[in-house]
Design an enzyme around this catalytic site. Structure first.
Site, PDB file in Angstrom:
ATOM      1  CB  CYS A 136      -0.914  -0.264   1.425  1.00 42.48           C
ATOM      2  SG  CYS A 136      -1.917   1.344   2.150  1.00 42.48           S
ATOM      3  CB  CYS A 170      -0.128   1.908   4.140  1.00 45.27           C
ATOM      4  SG  CYS A 170      -1.876   1.220   3.945  1.00 45.27           S
TER       5      CYS A 170
END
Length: 109
Positions: free
Chosen positions: A33, A36
């Site tokens: 991600c 993230c």
């Protein structure tokens, strides 16, 4: 894991999150991600800045799908705040540092 950040797992969730007496911030994330990775340094900064007042954990949703499912994590990163084992707030997406700080400050009183 960075200094002051605990790796959350299904094995330690009850103790570290549900059993914690202080305010707890959990970063639900995954290796693949991109957003993230953008939020990770902010989460690490919060762990340092609020040391002793805020417990900070990161939970890899790929490695702990049962917990992610229990809290209905639909998008990552999701930053969730807990107090006394109850979810009290959350932010979804790559939020700026000031926005996360505002949430934490509001719950620290």
């Amino acid at each position: 894991m960075a200094e002051g950040v605990i790796n959350a797992t299904a094995a330690n969730w009850s103790t570290e999150v549900l059993g914690a007496s202080e305010l707890v911030l959990v970063d639900f994330w995954a290796v693949w991600c991109g957003p993230c990775r953008m939020v990770a340094p902010i989460v690490e900064d919060m762990a340092k800045e609020y040391a002793g007042r805020l417990k900070v954990l990161k939970l890899n949703t790929d490695e702990n799908p049962d917990i992610a499912s229990k809290y209905k994590i639909m998008g990552i990163p999701t930053l969730m705040l807990f107090r006394n084992g109850e979810k009290i707030d959350q932010l979804v997406g790559a939020v700026p540092k000031h926005q996360l700080k505002e949430k934490i400050e509001a719950h620290l009183g």
